[in-house]
Write a protein that holds these residues in place. Structure first.
Motif, PDB file in Angstrom:
ATOM      1  N   THR A 380      80.666  78.257 -48.873  1.00  0.00           N
ATOM      2  CA  THR A 380      82.123  78.291 -48.776  1.00  0.00           C
ATOM      3  C   THR A 380      82.568  79.149 -47.589  1.00  0.00           C
ATOM      4  N   GLU A 381      82.355  80.433 -47.702  1.00  0.00           N
ATOM      5  CA  GLU A 381      82.783  81.331 -46.631  1.00  0.00           C
ATOM      6  C   GLU A 381      81.624  81.560 -45.668  1.00  0.00           C
ATOM      7  N   VAL A 382      81.580  80.799 -44.603  1.00  0.00           N
ATOM      8  CA  VAL A 382      80.486  80.983 -43.650  1.00  0.00           C
ATOM      9  C   VAL A 382      80.859  82.085 -42.669  1.00  0.00           C
ATOM     10  N   ARG A 383      79.916  83.002 -42.479  1.00  0.00           N
ATOM     11  CA  ARG A 383      80.184  84.054 -41.484  1.00  0.00           C
ATOM     12  C   ARG A 383      79.764  83.582 -40.098  1.00  0.00           C
ATOM     13  N   GLY A 384      78.681  82.816 -40.070  1.00  0.00           N
ATOM     14  CA  GLY A 384      78.265  82.265 -38.795  1.00  0.00           C
ATOM     15  C   GLY A 384      77.044  82.929 -38.194  1.00  0.00           C
ATOM     16  N   GLN A 385      76.206  83.466 -39.079  1.00  0.00           N
ATOM     17  CA  GLN A 385      74.957  84.007 -38.547  1.00  0.00           C
ATOM     18  C   GLN A 385      73.921  82.879 -38.525  1.00  0.00           C
ATOM     19  N   VAL A 386      73.247  82.726 -37.399  1.00  0.00           N
ATOM     20  CA  VAL A 386      72.268  81.648 -37.270  1.00  0.00           C
ATOM     21  C   VAL A 386      70.932  82.243 -36.850  1.00  0.00           C
ATOM     22  N   ASP A 387      69.903  81.964 -37.640  1.00  0.00           N
ATOM     23  CA  ASP A 387      68.577  82.486 -37.309  1.00  0.00           C
ATOM     24  C   ASP A 387      67.565  81.363 -37.157  1.00  0.00           C
ATOM     25  N   PHE A 388      67.006  81.285 -35.971  1.00  0.00           N
ATOM     26  CA  PHE A 388      65.860  80.402 -35.755  1.00  0.00           C
ATOM     27  C   PHE A 388      64.622  81.278 -35.902  1.00  0.00           C
ATOM     28  N   GLU A 442      61.660  78.330 -39.710  1.00  0.00           N
ATOM     29  CA  GLU A 442      62.818  78.372 -40.600  1.00  0.00           C
ATOM     30  C   GLU A 442      64.089  78.364 -39.768  1.00  0.00           C
ATOM     31  N   LEU A 443      65.105  77.726 -40.311  1.00  0.00           N
ATOM     32  CA  LEU A 443      66.417  77.790 -39.677  1.00  0.00           C
ATOM     33  C   LEU A 443      67.408  78.215 -40.754  1.00  0.00           C
ATOM     34  N   LEU A 444      68.006  79.396 -40.566  1.00  0.00           N
ATOM     35  CA  LEU A 444      68.880  79.947 -41.595  1.00  0.00           C
ATOM     36  C   LEU A 444      70.304  80.052 -41.087  1.00  0.00           C
ATOM     37  N   ILE A 445      71.247  79.749 -41.971  1.00  0.00           N
ATOM     38  CA  ILE A 445      72.649  80.007 -41.660  1.00  0.00           C
ATOM     39  C   ILE A 445      73.146  80.996 -42.697  1.00  0.00           C
ATOM     40  N   ASP A 446      73.652  82.109 -42.251  1.00  0.00           N
ATOM     41  CA  ASP A 446      74.028  83.206 -43.146  1.00  0.00           C
ATOM     42  C   ASP A 446      72.864  83.561 -44.072  1.00  0.00           C
ATOM     43  N   GLY A 447      71.672  83.451 -43.576  1.00  0.00           N
ATOM     44  CA  GLY A 447      70.501  83.814 -44.357  1.00  0.00           C
ATOM     45  C   GLY A 447      70.025  82.751 -45.334  1.00  0.00           C
ATOM     46  N   VAL A 448      70.711  81.588 -45.378  1.00  0.00           N
ATOM     47  CA  VAL A 448      70.309  80.525 -46.298  1.00  0.00           C
ATOM     48  C   VAL A 448      69.573  79.442 -45.514  1.00  0.00           C
TER      49      VAL A 448
END
Ligand SMILES: Nc1ncnc2c1ncn2[C@@H]1O[C@H](COP(=O)(O)OP(=O)(O)OP(=O)(O)O)[C@@H](O)[C@H]1O
Ligand SMILES: [Mg+2]
Length: 637
Positions: A380-388, A442-448
Motif C-alpha cells: 500500500t504505502e510504498v516508500r521506494g527503496q529498491v535493492d538489487f 534478489e530484487l527487493l522493493i521496500d525490503g519485500v
C-alpha cells in the motif's frame, strides 16, 4: 477465404490436401509451409472446443434438427415425384381420373417446400446466433489473454502472427463450429438419404448409378494433391502482398524521402503478379471439377436410362414404373454429386479450421510467465527503496545480460544509468516493474521480494516513460488519464502544468480535447514526450523509470523537458537512462554500466575525479557539446 474467387455451386471456398498427400518432415512440401492445414480430426482439439458450444446446446440441437428436416424434405422430393408419376401414368393407362392424385401430390410437395423453408430459416438463424456470439466471446478471451501475457511472449512473437490469430483464425474456427460442422454432417446425411432412397427404389438401378463414384473419388484424390499446393500458394502470395502494402504504408515517409517509389513499385508488382499467377493456376484447377462432375452425372444418367430401357424392352417393368424410376433416379443423380463434391472440398476447410483452432488454443494456453504468487502481498504505502542483491538476469538461457548486479537505492534517490549501447541499462529498468523475472539473486522493493508483491500493487506504484512515447488514439486528456481513470480534469491540468505541457496544449484549438491520431502523429516528438511525462506523473508513482529520449528537440522544448524532469524526479525514487548531461549531472548517483555489470558508481564529481570510463564519456560528450555550441555560434554569427 476470398482468395479463390468464386466458388462452385456447393459454395466451397478452397480445395484441399489429398488424403494421400505426402507430408514432409517439417510440414513443408515444395517449399510451401503446410502450417495452414491441420489434421482433419483432432480429438484433443475437438474436446477443447466443446465448452465453447455447450452454452448454446439448445440452439445447436435446434440447428441440427432443422438440418435433418431440410435434408429429409429435400431428398424425399424425387422419391415422391417418381411415385407420383408412376401412379398417375398407371391411372391414365387404366382410364381413371387423376385429378385427386395430382392435388394430393401437389399438396404434399408444397407442404415439403414450406417445411424445408422454415427448417432452413431456423438452421441459418441458429448458426448465425451461435457463430457471432462465439466470435465475440473468443475475441474477448484472446484480447484479455494477450494483455496478460508477459514481455517474453512478445519478444518471441511477430505482431502479424498474433494479429491474424485474433482476426482470421477465430473466424475460421467459428465457421467450423457452426456452419462447417453442420454442412459436413448435412452432406453425410444427405448422401446416406440419397443412397437409402435409391436402394428403396431399386437395388440394381442404385448400384448402376453408384458405379461412377469410384472414378470420381480417384480423380478427386489426384486433384487434391495439386489443389492443396495451389491453395497454400495463393495464401502465401496474398500474405506477402498484404505485408508489403502494410510496410510501405507505415514507412511511407522513408519511402518518399529516399525516392524509393519506383523501386518499391517494381518489387510490389512482382509480388502482385505472383499473386495473380497463383490464383489463375488455382482457378484452372478449380474449373476442372465442375465439368467432370457434369460428365460423370451424365454418364450415370445414361447408364440408368439404358438399364430402364432394357427392362422396359424386355417387358420386365411397366411403362409407368419406367417413367417414375427414370424421374426419381435422374433427380437423385443430379443431387447426388453435390454432397460428394462438398465433402471432398470441405476437407480443406476442416484442415484449415483445425490449424486455426490449434493456433488459438496455443495462444490461450500460453500462461503468463509472470503471475501473482499465492501468498503475494499488497503493497500500500510504498516508500521506494529498491535493492538489487547480486542479480543475475538473462533473456535467452545461457546468455547472461546482468551479472551479479548489486545496487541499493534509497527512497527518493535519483539514479542515472549510463553506459554503451547494449550494456544492460534498459534491462535493469525492465526488472523493477517485473516485465521479466530475475534468474539469480534478489530484487527487493521496500525490503519485500518483488515476487511476493501483487503485480497490480507493483504497477500502481511504478510509472515508466519509454524512450519512444506511445500515445493512443483519443484526446490528450484521455492519454494523460491513461493510467489513472479516476483522475479529474483538475488532476490532468496539474500534471500537464507540472511538466510544462500546458503551454502548448492551451495553444491548441481544442486544448485538452484535441484528438490525437494513431500514436499521436499529429504532435511533435517533444510534445509527445511532454504528454507521456504528464501521463507518468498523474498516477503519482513512488518509483519512476525514465528512458530518456535521444531525439533532438528544439532548445525551447529542451528547456521545458529539463524543467519537467526536475519536477518529475523530485521526491521519487527514479531510474533515469540518461543521455542529457544535465540529467546525469543532477542525479544523486550515476551508475556506469559495462557488460551487465556496474563499472563505476558515484556522483558526477566523484566519477570525474576517478578518471575512469565516466570521465572519458564526459570529456567526449563535453568536447562534442562545445563543438556543437561553437558551430551554432558560427551559423548564427
Ligand atoms: N528482448 C530481448 N531478448 C533478448 N535479448 C535482449 C532483449 N533485450 C535486450 N537484449 C540483449 O540484452 C543486452 C542488453 O540490452 P539493453 O537493452 O538492456 O541495453 P541498453 O544498455 O539499454 O542499450 P541502449 O543504450 O542501446 O538502449 C543486449 O546485448 C541485448 O542484445
Ligand atoms: Mg536501452
Amino acid at each position: 477465404m476470398a482468395y479463390w474467387g468464386g466458388g462452385g455451386a456447393g459454395g466451397w471456398s478452397g480445395p484441399g490436401e489429398g488424403m494421400g498427400q505426402r507430408r514432409g518432415a517439417a510440414g513443408r512440401i515444395d517449399g510451401w509451409n503446410y502450417d495452414d492445414l491441420g489434421k482433419v480430426y483432432d480429438a484433443h482439439l475437438i474436446r477443447r472446443m466443446i465448452p465453447f458450444v455447450t452454452p448454446y446446446r439448445w440452439h445447436s440441437i435446434f440447428a441440427l434438427i432443422s438440418m435433418v428436416i431440410v435434408s429429409l424434405s429435400q431428398y424425399a422430393q424425387p422419391y415422391i415425384m417418381g411415385r407420383a408419376i408412376e401412379r398417375i401414368v398407371d391411372r391414365i393407362g387404366a382410364g381413371e381420373s387423376v385429378s385427386a392424385d395430382i392435388r394430393n401430390f401437389g399438396q404434399l410437395l408444397v407442404l415439403l417446400a414450406v417445411i424445408s423453408f422454415i427448417a432452413m430459416y431456423t438452421q441459418r438463424r441458429m448458426t448465425g446466433f451461435i457463430g457471432h456470439r462465439l466470435l465475440r466471446e473468443m475475441r474477448g478471451m484472446m484480447f484479455a489473454h494477450l494483455n496478460r501475457l508477459s514481455m517474453r511472449f512478445y519478444d518471441n512473437e511477430e505482431v502479424g502472427r498474433v494479429m491474424s490469430r485474433v482476426t482470421s483464425d477465430v473466424v475460421t474456427l467459428q465457421e467450423l463450429l457452426t456452419s462447417g460442422a453442420l454442412n459436413v454432417l448435412a452432406d453425410f446425411i444427405g448422401l446416406a438419404l440419397i443412397i437409402g432412397f435409391l436402394f428403396a427404389l431399386d437395388v440394381q438401378l442404385a448400384l448402376v448409378s453408384l458405379a461412377v463414384i469410384p472414378p470420381l473419388m480417384l480423380f478427386m484424390w489426384f486433384w487434391q494433391a495439386y489443389a492443396a499446393r495451389a491453395f497454400i500458394r495463393t495464401r502465401m502470395a496474398i500474405a506477402t502482398v498484404n505485408s508489403n502494402i502494410n510496410e510501405n504504408v507505415s514507412g511511407v515517409r522513408v519511402v518518399q524521402s529516399m525516392g524509393r517509389e519506383a523501386e518499391n513499385l517494381r518489387r510490389f508488382d512482382r509480388l502482385n503478379t505472383n499473386n495473380l499467377d497463383s490464383n489463375l493456376y488455382a482457378a484452372r484447377l478449380q474449373a476442372a471439377v465442375m465439368p467432370l462432375v457434369e460428365i460423370l452425372s451424365s454418364v450415370a444418367t445414361l447408364l440408368v436410362l439404358i438399364v430402364i430401357g432394357i427392362r422396359t424392352f424386355n417387358g420386365d417393368i411397366e411403362a409407368s414404373a419406367a417413367l417414375g424410376f427414370a424421374t426419381a433416379f435422374l433427380l437423385y443423380i443430379q443431387r447426388f454429386f453435390n454432397p460428394v463434391r462438398d465433402i471432398v472440398l470441405q476437407y480443406t476447410q476442416l484442415q484449415r479450421a483445425m490449424a486455426g483452432a490449434h493456433r488459438i488454443f496455443e495462444l490461450l494456453d500460453t500462461d503468463p510467465e509472470i503471475a501473482d504468487a499465492p501468498d503475494a502481498i499488497e503493497l500500500t504505502e510504498v516508500r521506494g527503496q529498491v535493492d538489487f542483491n547480486r542479480v543475475d538476469f538473462e533473456y535467452v538461457p545461457g546468455v547472461p545480460v546482468l551479472r551479479q548486479f548489486d545496487l541499493h537505492v534509497r527512497p527518493g534517490e535519483t539514479i542515472a544509468l549510463v553506459g554503451h549501447t547494449g550494456a544492460g541499462k534498459t534491462s535493469v529498468t525492465a526488472l523493477i516493474p517485473r516485465f521479466y523475472d530475475i534468474n539469480g539473486g534478489e530484487l527487493l522493493i521496500d525490503g519485500v521480494d518483488i515476487r511476493k508483491i501483487k503485480l497490480a500493487s507493483l504497477t500502481r506504484n511504478i510509472s515508466i516513460v519509454l524512450q519512444e512515447p506511445y500515445l493512443f488514439s483519443g484526446t490528450i486528456a484521455d492519454n494523460i488519464r491513461y493510467g489513472r481513470l479516476d483522475a479529474t480534469d483538475q488532476d490532468i491540468r496539474v500534471a500537464a502544468t507540472a511538466v510544462g505541457a500546458d503551454e502548448f496544449i492551451d495553444r491548441l484549438d481544442r486544448g485538452y480535447d484535441t484528438v490525437l491520431h494513431e500514436r499521436g502523429q499529429n504532435l511533435s516528438v517533444g510534445q509527445r514526450q511532454l504528454i507521456s511525462f504528464a501521463r507518468a506523473i498523474v498516477a503519482d508513482p513512488r518509483i519512476l523509470i525514465l528512458d530518456e529520449a535521444t531525439a533532438n528537440v528544439d532548445t525551447h522544448t529542451e528547456k521545458l523537458i529539463q524543467r519537467a524532469l526536475d519536477t518529475m524526479l523530485k521526491g521519487r525514487t527514479s531510474f533515469v537512462i540518461a543521455h542529457r548531461l544535465s540529467t546525469i549531472r543532477s542525479a544523486d548517483r550515476i551508475v556506469v554500466m559495462r557488460d551487465g555489470q556496474i563499472a563505476e558508481i558515484g556522483n558526477h564529481e566523484e566519477l570525474v575525479a576517478q578518471n575512469g570510463i565516466y570521465a572519458d564519456l564526459y570529456r567526449m560528450a563535453f568536447t562534442h557539446l562545445t563543438e556543437q555550441e561553437a558551430a551554432t555560434e558560427r551559423t548564427e554569427g
